[in-house]
Design a protein around this motif. Structure first.
Motif, mmCIF file in Angstrom:
data_model
loop_
_atom_site.group_PDB
_atom_site.id
_atom_site.type_symbol
_atom_site.label_atom_id
_atom_site.label_comp_id
_atom_site.label_asym_id
_atom_site.label_seq_id
_atom_site.Cartn_x
_atom_site.Cartn_y
_atom_site.Cartn_z
ATOM 1 N N THR A 162 -8.670 7.520 -5.024
ATOM 2 C CA THR A 162 -8.469 8.764 -4.280
ATOM 3 C C THR A 162 -9.535 8.881 -3.201
ATOM 4 O OG1 THR A 162 -7.521 9.871 -6.209
ATOM 5 C CG2 THR A 162 -8.345 11.274 -4.444
ATOM 6 N N PHE A 163 -9.082 9.198 -1.980
ATOM 7 C CA PHE A 163 -10.012 9.378 -0.859
ATOM 8 C C PHE A 163 -9.942 10.823 -0.390
ATOM 9 C CE2 PHE A 163 -11.015 9.484 3.678
ATOM 10 C CZ PHE A 163 -12.250 8.860 3.688
ATOM 11 N N TYR A 164 -11.121 11.433 -0.235
ATOM 12 C CA TYR A 164 -11.178 12.814 0.239
ATOM 13 C C TYR A 164 -12.482 13.024 0.998
ATOM 14 C CZ TYR A 164 -11.527 17.915 0.225
ATOM 15 O OH TYR A 164 -11.663 19.219 0.606
ATOM 16 N N MET A 165 -12.376 13.598 2.201
ATOM 17 C CA MET A 165 -13.559 13.942 2.977
ATOM 18 C C MET A 165 -13.425 15.389 3.426
ATOM 19 S SD MET A 165 -15.326 11.985 6.203
ATOM 20 C CE MET A 165 -15.827 10.636 5.132
ATOM 21 N N GLU A 166 -14.399 16.184 3.030
ATOM 22 C CA GLU A 166 -14.339 17.614 3.294
ATOM 23 C C GLU A 166 -14.566 17.912 4.770
ATOM 24 O OE1 GLU A 166 -17.139 19.781 1.039
ATOM 25 O OE2 GLU A 166 -16.181 21.724 1.368
ATOM 26 N N ALA A 167 -13.857 18.904 5.266
ATOM 27 C CA ALA A 167 -14.030 19.332 6.653
ATOM 28 C C ALA A 167 -15.350 20.072 6.789
ATOM 29 C CB ALA A 167 -12.873 20.227 7.071
ATOM 30 N N GLY A 207 -10.266 17.096 4.944
ATOM 31 C CA GLY A 207 -9.855 18.039 3.920
ATOM 32 C C GLY A 207 -8.554 17.665 3.233
ATOM 33 N N THR A 208 -7.982 16.497 3.597
ATOM 34 C CA THR A 208 -6.730 16.034 2.990
ATOM 35 C C THR A 208 -7.034 15.007 1.904
ATOM 36 O OG1 THR A 208 -5.570 16.345 5.088
ATOM 37 C CG2 THR A 208 -4.484 14.990 3.424
ATOM 38 N N GLU A 209 -6.398 15.156 0.761
ATOM 39 C CA GLU A 209 -6.598 14.209 -0.338
ATOM 40 C C GLU A 209 -5.590 13.071 -0.226
ATOM 41 O OE1 GLU A 209 -7.751 15.390 -4.518
ATOM 42 O OE2 GLU A 209 -5.684 14.734 -4.876
ATOM 43 N N TYR A 210 -6.099 11.837 -0.215
ATOM 44 C CA TYR A 210 -5.266 10.641 -0.157
ATOM 45 C C TYR A 210 -5.279 9.964 -1.527
ATOM 46 C CZ TYR A 210 -4.496 10.315 4.935
ATOM 47 O OH TYR A 210 -4.077 10.527 6.219
ATOM 48 N N ASN A 211 -4.116 9.858 -2.151
ATOM 49 C CA ASN A 211 -3.975 9.072 -3.374
ATOM 50 C C ASN A 211 -3.391 7.713 -2.988
ATOM 51 O OD1 ASN A 211 -4.834 11.110 -5.287
ATOM 52 N ND2 ASN A 211 -2.925 12.174 -4.810
ATOM 53 N N LEU A 243 0.843 -1.196 0.000
ATOM 54 C CA LEU A 243 0.000 0.000 0.000
ATOM 55 C C LEU A 243 0.876 1.243 0.000
ATOM 56 C CD1 LEU A 243 -2.829 1.315 0.232
ATOM 57 C CD2 LEU A 243 -2.544 1.213 2.723
ATOM 58 N N THR A 244 0.606 2.148 -0.934
ATOM 59 C CA THR A 244 1.323 3.423 -0.979
ATOM 60 C C THR A 244 0.328 4.565 -0.837
ATOM 61 O OG1 THR A 244 1.187 3.573 -3.403
ATOM 62 C CG2 THR A 244 3.114 2.471 -2.468
ATOM 63 N N LEU A 245 0.778 5.625 -0.190
ATOM 64 C CA LEU A 245 -0.023 6.831 0.012
ATOM 65 C C LEU A 245 0.754 8.014 -0.535
ATOM 66 C CD1 LEU A 245 -2.257 8.628 1.220
ATOM 67 C CD2 LEU A 245 -1.055 8.488 3.420
ATOM 68 N N ASN A 246 0.171 8.673 -1.547
ATOM 69 C CA ASN A 246 0.833 9.823 -2.172
ATOM 70 C C ASN A 246 2.280 9.490 -2.544
ATOM 71 O OD1 ASN A 246 -1.562 11.222 -1.735
ATOM 72 N ND2 ASN A 246 -0.851 12.115 0.188
ATOM 73 N N ARG A 247 2.451 8.301 -3.174
ATOM 74 C CA ARG A 247 3.732 7.805 -3.694
ATOM 75 C C ARG A 247 4.726 7.392 -2.608
ATOM 76 N NH1 ARG A 247 5.146 11.656 -8.957
ATOM 77 N NH2 ARG A 247 3.150 11.322 -10.039
ATOM 78 N N THR A 248 4.280 7.336 -1.370
ATOM 79 C CA THR A 248 5.131 6.865 -0.272
ATOM 80 C C THR A 248 4.594 5.530 0.229
ATOM 81 O OG1 THR A 248 5.682 9.121 0.416
ATOM 82 C CG2 THR A 248 6.028 7.370 2.030
ATOM 83 N N THR A 249 5.466 4.524 0.307
ATOM 84 C CA THR A 249 5.033 3.200 0.749
ATOM 85 C C THR A 249 4.655 3.234 2.223
ATOM 86 O OG1 THR A 249 6.455 2.113 -0.878
ATOM 87 C CG2 THR A 249 5.691 0.783 0.974
ATOM 88 N N ILE A 250 3.420 2.847 2.515
ATOM 89 C CA ILE A 250 2.942 2.782 3.896
ATOM 90 C C ILE A 250 3.290 1.436 4.512
ATOM 91 C CG2 ILE A 250 0.908 2.874 5.383
ATOM 92 C CD1 ILE A 250 1.736 5.547 4.162
ATOM 93 N N THR A 251 3.040 0.361 3.773
ATOM 94 C CA THR A 251 3.351 -0.980 4.261
ATOM 95 C C THR A 251 3.468 -1.936 3.082
ATOM 96 O OG1 THR A 251 2.599 -2.813 5.666
ATOM 97 C CG2 THR A 251 0.900 -1.516 4.574
ATOM 98 N N GLU A 252 4.318 -2.943 3.249
ATOM 99 C CA GLU A 252 4.452 -4.024 2.276
ATOM 100 C C GLU A 252 4.144 -5.374 2.913
ATOM 101 O OE1 GLU A 252 7.714 -3.596 -0.780
ATOM 102 O OE2 GLU A 252 8.579 -2.372 0.825
ATOM 103 N N SER A 253 3.632 -5.340 4.122
ATOM 104 C CA SER A 253 3.454 -6.581 4.888
ATOM 105 C C SER A 253 1.994 -6.934 5.139
ATOM 106 C CB SER A 253 4.196 -6.468 6.226
ATOM 107 O OG SER A 253 3.734 -5.350 6.972
#
Length: 248
Positions: A210-215, A181-185, A154-164
């Motif tokens: 893409t996940f986004y929830m408005e404040a 209010g933060t956009e998650y790719n 799983l990667t978030l905004n091109r950064t690997t969160i976990t490979e396990s």
């Protein structure tokens, strides 16, 4: 009597010069290619050793359930008894049967091999929602796993969160709190580990969302200090207590 002797002599000649198949198979570790396996996900290289060929050039062919066409064995120019054949366009993690026949050999040799794990298709029906301030993902296994699925990445905004993430998992909850209010790719890929200890993952372009929830807020904003001061100055002193209650 002489006729019997001639027949016996002919039989002895046939047995003495019959082609012998001494090896037919693939290598788990082959030194010529860096001690790697000759069994891949989409192809298998088979090796053949024969002796006592009836002619100077040995002649053999391999048939399999992968194709209706027989494959001719290519023998070495320096060692006429050593050859190989490449069987291509195979499916990953699939069992195939092979049969080697050689001119002059009394019997054929059969072999059963399983191809290596390959690249899986992408996880399907990926979705996510917010659960107690954490992004929660769910998905279905790849329709073409090409193996047992070793893990998910799983990667978030091109950064690997976990490979396990385990290969049998179908859900995952992120540990960090989600900031409204933060956009998650997000990109979720399925991975296999083959016999060469290589990690082969699905196409990341087919497992992204893409996940986004408005404040939002449900409370009424408090008046600014200037408004409170304005209320305090405008009303007479006798109404000061009431004015403050209204303004506050």
């Amino acid at each position: 009597m002489q006729g019997h002797q001639l027949i016996l002599f002919a039989l002895l000649v046939t047995i003495t010069y019959a082609t012998e198949i001494t090896f037919f198979g693939a290598y788990e570790t082959f030194p010529i290619i860096g001690n790697q396996s000759t069994v891949d996900a989409d192809q298998i290289v088979l090796f053949i050793n024969v002796t006592k060929c009836p002619t100077r050039a040995c002649s053999c062919e391999v048939t399999s359930n992968a194709s209706n066409n027989a494959l001719v064995v290519n023998f070495s120019t320096t060692d006429s008894g050593r050859g190989n054949v490449k069987v291509e366009q195979l499916q990953a993690d699939t069992i195939y049967s092979f049969e080697l026949t050689c001119v002059g050999a009394d019997e054929s040799v059969k072999l059963v091999l399983k191809t290596d794990f390959g690249r899986p298709s992408a996880p399907e029906r990926i979705s996510c929602d917010l659960n107690a301030n954490h992004v929660h993902l769910s998905w279905h296994r790849p329709s073409t796993p090409a193996g047992p699925i070793h893990n998910y990445r799983l990667t978030l905004n091109r950064t690997t969160i976990t490979e396990s993430i385990p290969g049998d998992a179908t859900t995952y909850t992120m540990t960090n709190d989600y900031v409204l209010g933060t956009e998650y790719n997000l990109v979720l890929t399925a991975c296999n580990t083959n016999r060469k200890n290589e990690s082969i993952c699905s196409d990341p372009n087919l497992g992204s969302l893409t996940f986004y929830m408005e404040a939002t807020t449900t409370s009424t904003p408090k008046p600014s200090p200037a408004n409170r001061l304005f209320c305090f100055i405008t009303y007479p002193v006798i109404l000061l207590f009431i004015s403050l209650n209204v303004c506050l």
